[in-house]
Write an enzyme that holds these catalytic residues in place. Structure first.
Site, PDB file in Angstrom:
ATOM      1  N   ASP A   1      24.179  63.033  -0.991  1.00 42.09           N
ATOM      2  CA  ASP A   1      25.418  62.712  -1.574  1.00 42.09           C
ATOM      3  C   ASP A   1      25.021  62.101  -2.773  1.00 42.09           C
ATOM      4  O   ASP A   1      23.872  62.040  -3.048  1.00 42.09           O
ATOM      5  CB  ASP A   1      26.035  61.348  -0.712  1.00 42.09           C
TER       6      ASP A   1
ATOM      7  N   THR B   1      27.257  59.716  -5.325  1.00 39.11           N
ATOM      8  CA  THR B   1      27.482  57.985  -5.606  1.00 39.11           C
ATOM      9  C   THR B   1      26.992  57.219  -4.498  1.00 39.11           C
ATOM     10  O   THR B   1      27.249  57.302  -3.279  1.00 39.11           O
ATOM     11  CB  THR B   1      29.013  57.815  -5.760  1.00 39.11           C
TER      12      THR B   1
ATOM     13  N   SER C   1      41.906  65.623 -14.000  1.00 39.18           N
ATOM     14  CA  SER C   1      40.746  66.166 -14.192  1.00 39.18           C
ATOM     15  C   SER C   1      41.412  67.628 -15.171  1.00 39.18           C
ATOM     16  O   SER C   1      40.718  68.032 -15.781  1.00 39.18           O
ATOM     17  CB  SER C   1      40.497  66.843 -12.949  1.00 39.18           C
TER      18      SER C   1
ATOM     19  N   THR D   1      28.835  66.232  -3.073  1.00 40.97           N
ATOM     20  CA  THR D   1      29.472  65.076  -3.512  1.00 40.97           C
ATOM     21  C   THR D   1      30.960  65.474  -3.585  1.00 40.97           C
ATOM     22  O   THR D   1      31.376  66.329  -3.899  1.00 40.97           O
ATOM     23  CB  THR D   1      28.979  64.705  -4.945  1.00 40.97           C
TER      24      THR D   1
ATOM     25  N   ASP E   1      32.523  64.058  -5.810  1.00 43.77           N
ATOM     26  CA  ASP E   1      32.650  63.365  -7.217  1.00 43.77           C
ATOM     27  C   ASP E   1      32.953  64.673  -8.170  1.00 43.77           C
ATOM     28  O   ASP E   1      33.126  66.038  -7.533  1.00 43.77           O
ATOM     29  CB  ASP E   1      31.634  63.132  -7.971  1.00 43.77           C
TER      30      ASP E   1
ATOM     31  N   ASP F   1      25.387  57.385   2.075  1.00 43.83           N
ATOM     32  CA  ASP F   1      25.629  55.992   2.297  1.00 43.83           C
ATOM     33  C   ASP F   1      26.941  55.708   2.635  1.00 43.83           C
ATOM     34  O   ASP F   1      27.215  54.640   2.994  1.00 43.83           O
ATOM     35  CB  ASP F   1      25.383  55.252   1.012  1.00 43.83           C
TER      36      ASP F   1
END
Length: 1497
Positions: free
Chosen positions: A615, A617, A792, A928, A930, A1059
């Site tokens: 991951d 972040t 975005s 991710t 993100d 995490d």
């Protein structure tokens, strides 16, 4: 059904209209179609709903339009069940409306049953542990075999002497394994219980018609009764131990939670200071609003108390005017007064419950928001547990539910929610609320989207309270549907071990079959010695005799499949887990967390990892943004020395250590000067010295007017733009001095506002009047007319502000291409060029860049535009497209102010760790949630990407599989591949790291296409050829799918690390799952196999402990099979001379103690402590790990080689002794011979034990005193036991065997000769291999002995000192930075910088949403030399000002642009930005949208 009417907006604009872009779903190509029925819209395929979603996702059409009556349903789609995982179908939840007759059974109970909110990630319960654990353990074929042997041994006919003793080893291993499993699962159970028993305020004493409390299954009743019995027994045991405060705790659980107004000890009621009532609710309300004051005034005219001063507070007399959207409350319903909000457990929450949540509470289930403490109906949530992002997301209450604030309001509601079935898409949800408007009798409806839903696992932030209704519970919630079940993992060696056990079964069967056959034939022959010495056969017939002998042989030769191997492996793995836990090098002191193994049985898998999926972040980054540099009016400001800059200088041959030390000193001096100058300018009480990240003393001087008035004004306007153009919430923390903290939807935005605060432009808070600022000690208020937030597609955000002088100014910030294309044509040519050069340099320093611009609006122009904006905001169809079109109209003809540069800090040691893992041959993919641009930035800063790589960006716009396949074929052709099965076979065998020439970046929508079964193989082969793969905007389920694709497709060992709860699925899917126990959230840790404090510890876990464990275990297993072969076959050879009647060669105690004592310690300690090289050398030479990736330590040839060695040595040990007795019997000195069975066993047995122990020592790398001692003890033990045991007459036939055998010189001669002949071949092979064909490890060990790695023992102390120093300050020392070669805060389409990264034929050329092709300008550029970097970059009046950081960076760039940059046709550059004109980009926009204003009307 007609749309409900509403009044047209007035001419005057509403004071503040905030369009929350961050939570809007950008529609796909079908968005322009006429909006149909809500239920029909629910079940369209997820790809459309996910398209271009932002972090907030979701269609917010229903959010601000409120009670919209719906058109009748006509054509319900057939794919209703597409996303319904459990075929539950759409659910209808009723509130204060009886269930229809078809929805209840004969007893009146609901027919539909919903899952409980209680979740269990643990595999066992106290009741199911024993049967379930035994069931799992006896899935192991070896355990079944040993159980079968024990059963056989109970029949004396098969010759077993002690069946009970035979059962002990199996009982021991089952017990040890069960204890280990219980400990592992107990930890999960504790975490589950903590979660299930978390408190939540739930409405009780009202009739939730959707569920029945009485409908409890018999099994649940039995479990509840068992639990109650255990609790009663526990209370009796602990009786007399009074827990302090228990009475209060019990009372508090049953009583309603008090308002902060209720206690007289706190303060008197705000409503009346003269009455005995302590709160308004005590007089009128059935429950108390907690912990905020009651929002409803009394009817006797008393004033409302002051609202808490949050960012949502309105200080004016009234809030914005609100249209009548209908209400879910029916005031005509009677109120009983019984319902109240009661503190309950999460596990008791049910579908259809009303729940009240408070600030910082975690969401217990998926909840539709009815009302919030904010007059606007907004609330903020942190979704870190879902998508790993720490920035806040905005969610909205239903328009029709905002009057529901008390229990009595809940009792008066009367509505229905028609919801889609549970599905795992975190970014999409569709439902509709229906009710009958009490005043008019109209049937009304309001759409519910993801924007109105709080997901389980999120945290409520910056919102006093939220009231909502539960729609999904437990495993139906989105987070749990993404989590998957807790898998039972077995290591690869353990899985392959089953095949070796099967091979040994085959050998055992052959041995037993031969024994039974020969024994049967011997009895059938007759006229042999058996007729004289035996009293008949047991079976009575030759065939039956052979059958009995077969099973007797199974018992006698059982050690061929050794149960002791499994016991030893459990001991070894437990010790390895303990050593991993005890490693202080992996202890994270900040949160007091060591590396914690949660699965003890897969430590060897850590030594074979080829792919790591990480991951971003919170795993790679700290998600901490720091404002470092700025360019204002062509003047660069800021001193910083980033990791990217250090890496660039290192490649240029510059002494980085000396340069960084010099830079640190300069930055420290500049910081001290700046702090002094700021205090002179204004003694800012909100500035905290340790939080200053923007080190620019020249900026303060210019702001004070020391250079020119123009620059002073430019700096002032720039910081004013940062302080006004944002959606940040400010919180004042009392103290001396006071502290202001900012909560933002993006950490970048918080960094910008924090820097404005540090230099004297402090955001104090929001009010109805707009934003309150403190500018250099002067309080000002700026009216925010409109906020056009970031998404975005827009890649920018704007705020329209009415200034104190009544001027209207639009401030805009965003990606450089977006801002440059909107600048006023023909103006500021020099400033554009200089700013572009500065931004390029900032980006090459690894900083995230952003442009700031403004535009002054006329009153009439603004009013005309605002009417269009109002109409767009009120649109029912295509609302987002119309809002985007209207926003695009006003965001033109901008004036450039400057740019910013922000550093996104990596976790400590991340680039070094990734580089080290890459040297070891491990490939790291980033998965991710993100955005694409952000992930690319991290890729550069983490050393995953570099300037020499060709970036393949997958962005399949039309979402067609055929398009994706064509693109895959095009890229595969680059590598001369077609994606065939033959290529896949080759790829599965090749473990060579790919060349660092290509990298892939792909988003979630495109990933969904390439994971199609038809394309998956091609995509996998393409990824196999690329050095790095970055998957962005992916859901948890997609993460798991990628891991599964690589794991199964390439047959490799995988490791996932994350995490957050969004990483659980991939953690469980991978062979090894690692959770990072961050400072926030432990969801990933709960489901992981190993938990570490920071990413950097992964290098030690894998390269040191993983490699050690794999090599140790591989060697241990091979030696185990060897030692059992040599022992068993000596018994087999003896059967040749006794007609295979299964006579024991050795005394029975030898057989019992062989695995238990004589040979156990050396081989166990080999698996626990053997060490080929030290940990420091392992990290210094990570290439040694590749042997594990290629799985060369444990192979089938190695297994057969050790088996053959054991076979040979058994022949030597038996027949050397046999040759001694073959010629004739010989007598001892007392005249007795020693040729009986047990004496011959003494000649053979100790020799075998000596061979085995020396053989293990020979295969051990580390000959320290402990290992040599254990081998010596094991050898002496067999002689010691023989002497002691045979000294007692109770040993029967074995009596005095030691004295008689050991007293013969022939015994020692036979023993010595057997050992030498047995070990000589192995010794010779080792000598030849190490001298003439050395492995890498042999060479490294030789270098260690030569002292070439001695320096590793001396640098540790100095490294510790440096690391301590590096953590003391925030800006003056270079930190792990983000090599953001690509700027702009949040881009989803494509990267912007650096220009030195060449786009190639393999690079996607995504067309920007403004209609401008970001590549057409660069095609005209032949070379960067046309715009050299040696142009004057600062104004002449400031050219003599020292700018160490700027000069340092500029010097490192001059003449060092690589040629491939000139071929760039995708990534923008300084040259491109200087050529961008707004007129060049707006043509396509107009052609696409035509005239937005006329369209709106």
């Amino acid at each position: 059904m007609a749309l409900s009417s509403y009044e047209e907006p007035e001419e005057a604009p509403i004071p503040t209209k905030r369009l929350r872009w961050a939570t809007q779903r950008i529609k796909g190509r079908t968005g322009s179609k006429k909006r149909g029925s809500i239920i029909g819209r629910l079940h369209h395929r997820g790809s459309q709903n996910e398209k271009k979603r932002d972090s907030g996702g979701g269609d917010s059409v229903g959010t601000d339009l409120g009670g919209i009556q719906e058109e009748p349903e006509e054509n319900k789609p057939a794919d209703v069940e597409d996303n319904d995982r459990d075929n539950q179908g759409p659910r209808t939840i009723l509130f204060n409306i009886p269930l229809p007759p078809e929805a209840v059974d004969e007893q009146g109970l609901p027919l539909k049953h919903y899952r409980r909110n209680k979740i269990r990630t643990a595999k066992y319960t106290p009741l199911s542990f024993i049967p379930k654990n035994l069931w799992y353990q006896f899935h192991n074929i070896a355990n079944v075999y040993f159980l079968f042997l024990i059963i056989l041994a109970f029949f004396s006919i098969f010759g077993a002497s002690n069946p009970g003793l035979n059962a002990v080893p199996l009982i021991v291993i089952v017990f040890i394994t069960a204890v280990k499993d219980a400990i592992e699962d107990y930890r999960r159970t504790v975490l589950d219980n903590e979660l299930n028993n978390s408190p939540v305020h739930r409405l009780v004493d009202w009739n939730n018609v959707n569920v029945s409390a009485d409908d409890i299954s018999l099994w649940r009743r039995f479990k509840k009764a068992t639990s109650r019995l255990i609790v009663v027994m526990w209370k009796k045991v602990s009786k007399g131990k009074e827990v302090p405060g228990k009475d209060y705790a019990d009372r508090a659980l049953d009583e309603p939670r008090e308002s902060f107004e209720t206690r007289a000890t706190r303060r008197a009621s705000a409503f009346s200071t003269h009455t005995q009532r302590t709160s308004f609710t005590s007089a009128r309300e059935e429950i108390q609003m907690t912990p905020v004051p009651s929002p409803l005034p009394r009817q006797d005219g008393l004033e409302i108390p002051d609202r808490p001063k949050t960012a949502f507070s309105y200080e004016g007399e009234a809030g914005p005017a609100v249209r009548n959207f209908g209400t879910l409350v029916n005031p005509n319903l009677p109120v009983s007064g019984k319902p109240r909000f009661h503190q309950d457990y999460w596990k008791n929450v049910q579908v259809g419950d009303f729940v009240r949540l408070y600030n910082d509470d975690q969401i217990p289930a998926d909840v539709v928001i009815l009302s919030t403490s904010d007059p606007d109906g907004a609330c903020y949530v942190e979704t870190k547990n879902l998508d790993g992002e720490t920035n806040l997301k905005v969610r909205h209450a239903l328009r029709s539910g905002r009057k529901i604030k008390h229990a009595r309001d809940c009792e008066r509601t009367e509505f229905t929610i028609q919801s889609e079935p549970p599905q795992a898409n975190l970014y999409q949800y569709s439902a509709v609320a229906r009710w009958t408007q009490h005043s008019s009798g109209e049937e009304m409806a309001e759409p519910i989207s993801i924007n109105n839903l709080l997901l389980r696992g999120c945290n409520l932030r910056n919102t006093d309270w939220v009231l909502g209704v539960v729609v999904f519970t437990g495993f139906d919630t989105k987070i749990m549907m993404n989590a998957g079940i807790t898998p039972s993992k077995r290591s690869r060696i353990a899985r392959e071990l089953n095949w070796n056990v099967i091979y040994n079964f085959i050998i055992l069967f052959i041995m037993c079959f031969v024994s039974g056959l020969i024994q049967g034939i011997t009895w059938a022959q007759g006229n042999n010695s058996l007729d004289f010495f035996e009293f008949g056969s047991i079976g009575g017939t030759p065939a039956l005799d052979g059958f009995i002998t077969f099973w007797a042989a199974v018992i006698l030769f059982q050690n061929l499949v050794p149960i002791s191997l499994y016991i030893s492996l459990e001991i070894i793995k437990t010790c390895q887990a303990f050593f991993i836990y005890s490693d202080t090098e992996m202890y994270y002191e900040k949160i007091d967390y060591p590396c914690t193994p949660k699965s003890w049985n897969i430590s060897d898998d850590l030594g074979q990892i080829e792919y790591i999926f990480s991951d971003k972040t919170g795993t790679l980054t700290q998600n901490v943004m720091e404002f470092k540099k700025a360019t204002i009016n062509g003047v660069p400001y800021g001193e910083a020395y980033t990791e990217a800059q250090a890496g660039m200088q290192k490649r240029q041959g510059i002494d980085v250590e000396k340069e960084s030390a010099r830079a640190r000193e300069e930055i420290a001096q500049a910081r001290a000067k700046m702090l002094v100058d700021i205090r002179k300018l204004h003694n800012n009480p909100y500035l905290h010295d340790d939080e200053l990240t923007f080190v620019a003393p020249d900026f303060v001087n210019d702001l004070a007017g020391e250079s020119t008035p123009e620059q002073q004004q430019a700096n002032d306007q720039f910081m004013l733009a940062l302080a006004l153009c944002h959606t940040v919430i400010s919180e004042t923390i009392p103290g001396d001095p006071p502290r202001i903290e900012f909560k933002a939807q993006s950490p970048d935005e918080a960094a910008l506002v924090a820097t404005a605060r540090d230099v004297g432009y402090t955001v104090l808070g929001n009010s109805e009047e707009g934003i309150r600022l403190n500018v250099q000690g002067e309080d000002r208020s700026y009216k925010v007319l409109n906020t056009l937030e970031f998404n975005s597609t827009r890649k920018r955000m704007s705020a329209i502000i009415r200034m104190p002088n009544n001027k209207i100014i639009l401030f805009c910030k965003g990606a450089d291409t977006m801002i440059y294309s909107r600048l006023k044509p023909g103006e500021q040519p020099e400033l554009r060029k200089i700013t572009a050069e500065h931004l390029e340099m900032f980006a090459r320093e690894g900083l995230r860049t952003l442009c700031i611009a403004q535009r002054e609006l006329g009153e009439e122009e603004y009013q005309r535009w605002n009417r269009d904006h109002e109409l767009a905001a009120a649109s029912i169809t295509d609302r987002e497209d119309k809002l985007e079109a209207v926003s695009d109209i006003i965001e033109r003809d901008l004036t450039l102010l400057g740019g910013t540069a922000i550093e996104d800090r990596l976790q400590e040691g991340v680039p070094d760790t990734i580089a080290l893992l890459a040297q070891a041959g491990i490939k790291l993919w980033v998965l991710t949630g993100d955005k694409v641009e952000t992930a690319i930035n991290i890729g550069f800063s983490c050393n995953l990407l570099n300037n020499d790589m060709e970036l393949i960006v997958f962005k399949i716009e039309d979402e067609q599989v055929a398009t994706a396949e064509a693109e895959l074929d095009q890229h595969l052709a680059t590598f001369n591949m077609i994606g065939s099965d033959e290529e896949l076979k080759v790829a599965r065998k090749s473990h060579k790291p790919p060349e660092p020439t290509h990298a892939i970046v792909i988003d979630g929508d495109s990933l969904k296409l390439v994971l199609d079964p038809k394309l998956r193989q091609k995509f996998l082969l393409l990824c196999k050829q690329c050095k790095s793969v970055l998957c962005c905007r992916v859901s948890p389920a997609q993460k798991a799918a990628v891991v599964q694709m690589v794991k199964n497709g390439l047959d490799v060992m995988t490791l996932s690390i994350g995490d957050g709860a969004n990483d659980v699925a991939m953690i469980q899917e991978a062979d090894v799952g690692v959770g990072i126990a961050g400072e926030e959230g432990r969801q990933a840790v709960m489901s992981s196999d190993y938990a570490i404090g920071q990413f950097r510890f992964l290098q030690r876990l894998v390269l040191v402990h993983g490699r050690w464990s794999y090599r140790r275990l591989a060697e241990t297993i091979a030696n185990f099979f060897y030692k059992n072969i040599i022992w068993t076959f000596t018994i087999f050879w003896y059967q040749i001379f006794c007609n295979f009647d299964m006579t024991y060669l050795y005394d029975y105690t030898y057989i019992l103690l062989f695995n238990l004592a004589f040979t156990s310690l050396p081989i166990v300690f080999m698996g626990v402590l053997d060490q080929d090289i030290s940990d420091k050398v392992s990290l210094a030479v990570p290439q040694l790990y590749r042997r594990g990736i290629e799985r060369k330590e444990w192979t089938q040839p190695k297994f057969w080689f050790y088996m053959l060695d054991g076979f040979y040595q058994s022949v030597v040990c038996f027949f050397v002794a046999w040759l001694l007795f073959r010629v004739a019997n010989f007598e001892t000195d007392n005249g007795l011979n020693i040729d009986d069975r047990e004496r011959i066993g003494v000649y053979i047995g100790p020799a075998v034990v000596v061979c085995i122990n020396l053989y293990i020592l020979l295969n051990t790398y580390r000959w320290d005193w402990l290992m040599v001692l254990l081998v010596t003890i094991s050898i002496l033990l067999v002689w010691f036991w023989t002497g002691v045991y045979s000294a007692f007459s109770s040993s029967e036939y074995f009596y005095k065997a030691a004295a008689e055998a050991f007293g013969q010189p022939s015994f020692w001669a036979v023993t010595s000769l057997s050992v030498i002949l047995s070990l000589l071949p192995r010794f010779c092979v080792k000598v030849v291999q190490k001298v003439y064909f050395p492995y890498d490890i042999d060479i490294i060990r030789e270098q260690v002995r030569q002292g070439k790695f001695d320096h590793l023992n001396t640098v540790e102390e100095s490294d510790d000192v440096v690391s301590k120093e590096s953590s003391t300050t925030s800006s003056d020392i270079p930190k792990p930075s983000k090599h953001t070669y690509y700027p702009s805060i949040d881009e989803d389409q494509r990267p912007i910088y650096p220009p030195s990264v060449a786009a190639t034929a393999t690079t996607r050329n995504a067309r920007s949403q403004t209609g401008s092709d970001g590549t057409e300008f660069t095609n005209h550029r032949q070379s960067l030399d046309q715009t050299p970097l040696d142009i004057p970059l600062v104004r002449p009046s400031m050219g003599d000002r020292p700018r160490p950081s700027f000069d340092r960076m500029r010097a490192s760039l001059d003449g060092r642009i690589r040629p491939s940059f000139e071929a760039s046709n995708d990534f923008t550059s300084a040259a491109l930005l200087t050529r961008l004109e707004s007129s060049q980009s707006f043509g396509p926009v107009r052609s696409r949208r035509q005239d937005a204003s006329s369209d709106l009307r």
